[in-house]
Enzyme design. Structure first.
Site, PDB file in Angstrom:
ATOM      1  N   HIS A 114       7.116  27.920   9.049  1.00  0.00           N
ATOM      2  CA  HIS A 114       7.395  28.092  10.040  1.00  0.00           C
ATOM      3  C   HIS A 114       7.070  29.995  10.620  1.00  0.00           C
ATOM      4  CE1 HIS A 114       9.003  28.594  14.177  1.00  0.00           C
ATOM      5  NE2 HIS A 114      10.011  27.688  14.491  1.00  0.00           N
TER       6      HIS A 114
ATOM      7  N   ARG B  96      -7.073  -2.889  15.062  1.00  0.00           N
ATOM      8  CA  ARG B  96      -6.716  -2.918  13.857  1.00  0.00           C
ATOM      9  C   ARG B  96      -7.091  -4.679  13.452  1.00  0.00           C
ATOM     10  NH1 ARG B  96      -1.949  -4.261   9.609  1.00  0.00           N
ATOM     11  NH2 ARG B  96      -2.637  -4.040   7.852  1.00  0.00           N
TER      12      ARG B  96
ATOM     13  N   ASP C   5       4.383  28.768  15.068  1.00  0.00           N
ATOM     14  CA  ASP C   5       5.526  28.155  15.722  1.00  0.00           C
ATOM     15  C   ASP C   5       6.075  26.601  16.747  1.00  0.00           C
ATOM     16  OD1 ASP C   5       3.105  27.834  17.931  1.00  0.00           O
ATOM     17  OD2 ASP C   5       3.334  29.991  18.346  1.00  0.00           O
TER      18      ASP C   5
ATOM     19  N   ASN D 211       3.109   8.370   4.031  1.00  0.00           N
ATOM     20  CA  ASN D 211       3.488   7.728   4.643  1.00  0.00           C
ATOM     21  C   ASN D 211       4.428   6.697   4.148  1.00  0.00           C
ATOM     22  OD1 ASN D 211       3.375   4.866   6.013  1.00  0.00           O
ATOM     23  ND2 ASN D 211       1.062   4.562   5.611  1.00  0.00           N
TER      24      ASN D 211
HETATM   25  N1  COA Z   1       5.056   0.531   8.802  1.00  0.00           N
HETATM   26  C1  COA Z   1       4.531   0.018   8.300  1.00  0.00           C
HETATM   27  N2  COA Z   1       3.780  -1.120   7.656  1.00  0.00           N
HETATM   28  C2  COA Z   1       2.849   0.194   6.807  1.00  0.00           C
HETATM   29  C3  COA Z   1       3.226   1.275   7.661  1.00  0.00           C
HETATM   30  C4  COA Z   1       3.973   1.592   8.269  1.00  0.00           C
HETATM   31  N3  COA Z   1       4.425   2.993   8.264  1.00  0.00           N
HETATM   32  N4  COA Z   1       2.091   1.737   6.702  1.00  0.00           N
HETATM   33  C5  COA Z   1       1.622   0.361   5.725  1.00  0.00           C
HETATM   34  N5  COA Z   1       2.439   0.018   6.374  1.00  0.00           N
HETATM   35  C6  COA Z   1       1.478  -2.067   5.621  1.00  0.00           C
HETATM   36  C7  COA Z   1       0.193  -2.243   5.635  1.00  0.00           C
HETATM   37  O1  COA Z   1      -0.341  -2.715   6.225  1.00  0.00           O
HETATM   38  C8  COA Z   1       0.079  -3.267   4.802  1.00  0.00           C
HETATM   39  O2  COA Z   1       0.527  -4.376   5.140  1.00  0.00           O
HETATM   40  P1  COA Z   1      -0.113  -5.612   5.691  1.00  0.00           P
HETATM   41  O3  COA Z   1      -1.940  -5.717   4.837  1.00  0.00           O
HETATM   42  O4  COA Z   1       0.259  -7.162   5.596  1.00  0.00           O
HETATM   43  O5  COA Z   1      -1.123  -4.923   6.862  1.00  0.00           O
HETATM   44  C9  COA Z   1       1.246  -2.635   3.917  1.00  0.00           C
HETATM   45  O6  COA Z   1       1.977  -1.880   3.858  1.00  0.00           O
HETATM   46  C10 COA Z   1       0.800  -2.222   2.304  1.00  0.00           C
HETATM   47  O7  COA Z   1      -0.148  -1.208   2.047  1.00  0.00           O
HETATM   48  P2  COA Z   1      -1.173   0.274   1.685  1.00  0.00           P
HETATM   49  O8  COA Z   1      -1.265  -0.902   0.400  1.00  0.00           O
HETATM   50  O9  COA Z   1       0.456   0.319   0.604  1.00  0.00           O
HETATM   51  O10 COA Z   1      -1.716   0.856   2.449  1.00  0.00           O
HETATM   52  P3  COA Z   1      -1.111   1.888   3.002  1.00  0.00           P
HETATM   53  O11 COA Z   1      -3.389   1.984   3.099  1.00  0.00           O
HETATM   54  O12 COA Z   1      -0.928   1.534   4.264  1.00  0.00           O
HETATM   55  O13 COA Z   1      -0.745   3.046   2.092  1.00  0.00           O
HETATM   56  C11 COA Z   1      -0.327   5.065   0.375  1.00  0.00           C
HETATM   57  C12 COA Z   1      -1.300   3.480   1.080  1.00  0.00           C
HETATM   58  C13 COA Z   1      -1.053   5.326  -0.475  1.00  0.00           C
HETATM   59  C14 COA Z   1      -0.028   5.425   1.369  1.00  0.00           C
HETATM   60  C15 COA Z   1       1.057   4.079   0.104  1.00  0.00           C
HETATM   61  O14 COA Z   1       0.433   3.043  -1.008  1.00  0.00           O
HETATM   62  C16 COA Z   1       2.346   4.904  -0.609  1.00  0.00           C
HETATM   63  O15 COA Z   1       1.986   4.859  -1.671  1.00  0.00           O
HETATM   64  N6  COA Z   1       3.162   5.218   0.023  1.00  0.00           N
HETATM   65  C17 COA Z   1       3.816   6.246  -0.390  1.00  0.00           C
HETATM   66  C18 COA Z   1       3.678   7.406  -0.016  1.00  0.00           C
HETATM   67  C19 COA Z   1       5.038   7.766  -0.300  1.00  0.00           C
HETATM   68  O16 COA Z   1       5.518   7.584  -1.555  1.00  0.00           O
HETATM   69  N7  COA Z   1       5.709   8.885   0.571  1.00  0.00           N
HETATM   70  C20 COA Z   1       6.632   9.576   0.171  1.00  0.00           C
HETATM   71  C21 COA Z   1       6.727  10.724  -0.783  1.00  0.00           C
HETATM   72  S1  COA Z   1       8.666  11.559  -0.311  1.00  0.00           S
END
Ligand code: COA
Length: 494
Positions: free
Chosen positions: A464, A295, A468, A412
């Site tokens: 489930h 990346r 499985d 995520n």
């Molecule tokens: N661990 C650490 N850093 C992370 C990460 C992870 N798992 N996922 C993303 N990041 C980082 C990204 O690399 C980025 O940082 P950088 O620009 O310095 O590299 C920063 O966090 C912001 O990323 P984001 O704009 O959120 O993009 P994304 O493509 O990684 O994620 C979404 C997009 C829509 C999934 C995210 O913005 C989101 O909304 N997540 C929350 C989902 C949620 O609420 N889930 C729970 C449901 S209960």
């Protein structure tokens, strides 16, 4: 969790009631005649039209009226917002297909409105031409057929008193005799004032109830300035009232019931249904080191020459692609469970497209838009669609199409925090992947030296009843291998 498909998508409302009654006003002569089939000589007309709540997709039969943006006697233009409704899947703004005057709201905010039934009556007034009127009206049902068409017909017929034109009746209703005024009527109170979607979005951002605000725009329309003014006055009145507020009594326990917000209420329903699925949780640690360096390299390239408007990739497009590649080997994870309504016999419905839902944290709450047909997309195309959906979600502009048709979900949460998840499966799906925080951890290399490693936990939940543990583990292993050696993806690109 959490997974709640919702949006503030704008839909245009175009419904043809069966059997529309027409009242024709003869201009200055002030005479009226009712025509069932034809439009005769007059050009000015009044038609009270019961507008039906349109099908908002996915078999939804009813939805909750969250708020009205109009009240009886409010003037609406074509595409003016009428109300916001919330189904299990989405919050949708319904706009008017007609210009006219609202005559009746069939529901109060909080009521459940039936799809295909009238929810508002609009008096379509003005110089409509015969062709226009015919275009707005559906063929009338034959006499004696009964059904909703006739009922609507009776309900909608509105005839001004003899000798008065539609316009004079309207004017008299607006203001007491002797006090007629050209000033627009304020539309505050239970009904929200007319406001553009951008203004309503702003009101949500400030957690302001738009019905509390007196609009200073045309016809009482709430403007952005009105919201800012309201927020300022709220701040100052809060500051002013602080010293006089009694101290919180901690000596006795006080319980205060609070209504669920609309989003919470919908989550309550959707999650209650999801939890009828027996969940199987599987979690493993993934080495993100190679993904991290890939990346970093790609982002250097994109920084100097952006592709398809993408100048930076997050990890998500790679993870989404890896899930899609694994689905080729384990299509069951892309299926849904179908239970025959008559026999109660369960079956699996396999789906050819990999439509991957993405849990998104947005200003209005958790939304799960869907990236369609991931299998046919490369990393840039996935990134581009993810960006489009994120932008639309933040602006409250996801469409019902954006939010429907998912076959598996990725959530995520790692950009916010957390290492492990126990994600809840979305209805009509059998698996979901939860991604934890990517963190730098110490590890041993092949020569037993301590090195830095990027690690991340993937937590899968599967249904489930049909998946499985071994199948889930094997599929998760495929995703792990692809993410740990992302160069392999190149071989599978279509
Ligand atoms: N661990 C650490 N850093 C992370 C990460 C992870 N798992 N996922 C993303 N990041 C980082 C990204 O690399 C980025 O940082 P950088 O620009 O310095 O590299 C920063 O966090 C912001 O990323 P984001 O704009 O959120 O993009 P994304 O493509 O990684 O994620 C979404 C997009 C829509 C999934 C995210 O913005 C989101 O909304 N997540 C929350 C989902 C949620 O609420 N889930 C729970 C449901 S209960």
């Amino acid at each position: 969790m959490f997974l709640q498909r919702s949006s503030r998508a704008v839909r245009s409302q175009w419904c043809r009631p069966q059997g529309l009654s027409r009242v024709l006003a003869h201009g200055s002569q002030g005479a009226f005649s009712v025509s069932r089939h034809g439009f005769h000589t007059s050009r000015a007309l009044q038609v009270v039209k019961p507008v039906l709540l349109a099908d908002i997709g996915e078999g939804i039969v009813e939805c909750e009226i969250i708020q009205w943006f109009v009240e009886p006697e409010a003037r609406v233009e074509e595409f003016s917002p009428l109300c916001e409704v919330q189904s299990d899947k989405a919050s949708v703004e319904i706009t008017s297909r007609f210009a006219g005057v609202v005559k009746k709201l069939h529901y109060d905010a909080g009521d459940m409105a039936k799809v295909g039934k009238p929810f508002v009556d609009i008096d379509i007034q003005g110089d409509a031409k015969k062709e226009d009127l015919e275009a707005l009206t559906a063929p009338e049902p034959s006499q004696g057929q009964g059904g909703s068409g006739e009922a609507l017909n009776k309900e909608s017929l509105s005839k001004p008193p003899e000798g008065k034109t539609t316009e004079t009746v309207k004017a008299e209703e607006k203001a007491p005799v002797g006090q007629q005024s050209d000033k627009p009527k304020k539309s505050t109170g239970r009904f929200a004032s007319l406001a553009t979607p951008a203004v309503r979005h702003l009101s949500k951002e400030f957690d302001v109830d738009i019905t509390e605000i007196e609009g200073t725009g045309k016809d009482g329309r709430v403007l952005k300035e009105d919201i800012h003014r309201y927020v300022e006055s709220r701040k100052s009145s809060a500051a002013a009232s602080t010293p006089t507020q009694p101290p919180v009594d901690t000596a006795t326990q006080t319980e205060t019931p609070v209504q669920l917000t609309n989003i919470q209420a919908q989550m309550f329903k959707a999650m209650t249904r999801s939890l009828t699925i027996p969940h199987f949780l599987y979690t493993d640690e993934i080495d993100f080191s190679q993904m991290h360096s890939l990346r970093t390299r790609l982002n250097k390239v994109l920084k100097s020459s952006p592709q398809d408007d993408i100048s930076k990739l997050s990890y998500m497009p790679f993870i989404i692609k890896a899930v899609s590649l694994a689905l080729y080997q384990y299509p069951i994870l892309n299926a849904r469970v179908e239970i025959d309504a008559n026999t109660q016999k369960p079956s699996l419905v396999h789906r050819s497209q990999h439509n991957i839902g993405i849990a998104m944290d947005t200003p209005s709450g958790l939304l799960v838009p869907v990236i369609k047909n991931v299998a046919s997309r490369n990393i840039l195309s996935i990134a581009s669609e993810l960006t489009r959906l994120q932008t639309a979600a933040t602006a409250g502009k996801l469409s019902p199409q954006d939010l429907s048709g998912g076959t598996i979900t990725v959530s995520n949460i790692g950009n916010i925090g957390g290492t492990y998840l126990s994600p809840v499966i979305v209805e009509k799906e059998v698996a979901i992947l939860g991604v934890g925080r990517i963190r730098t951890v110490p590890a041993f290399d092949e020569e037993d030296r301590v090195v830095k490693k990027q690690a991340c936990n993937f937590s899968w939940s599967a249904d489930h009843r049909v998946v499985d543990g071994a199948t889930m583990a094997r599929a998760a292993e495929v995703v792990k291998q692809i993410v740990e050696e992302p160069d392999v993806m190149v071989m599978h690109m279509r």
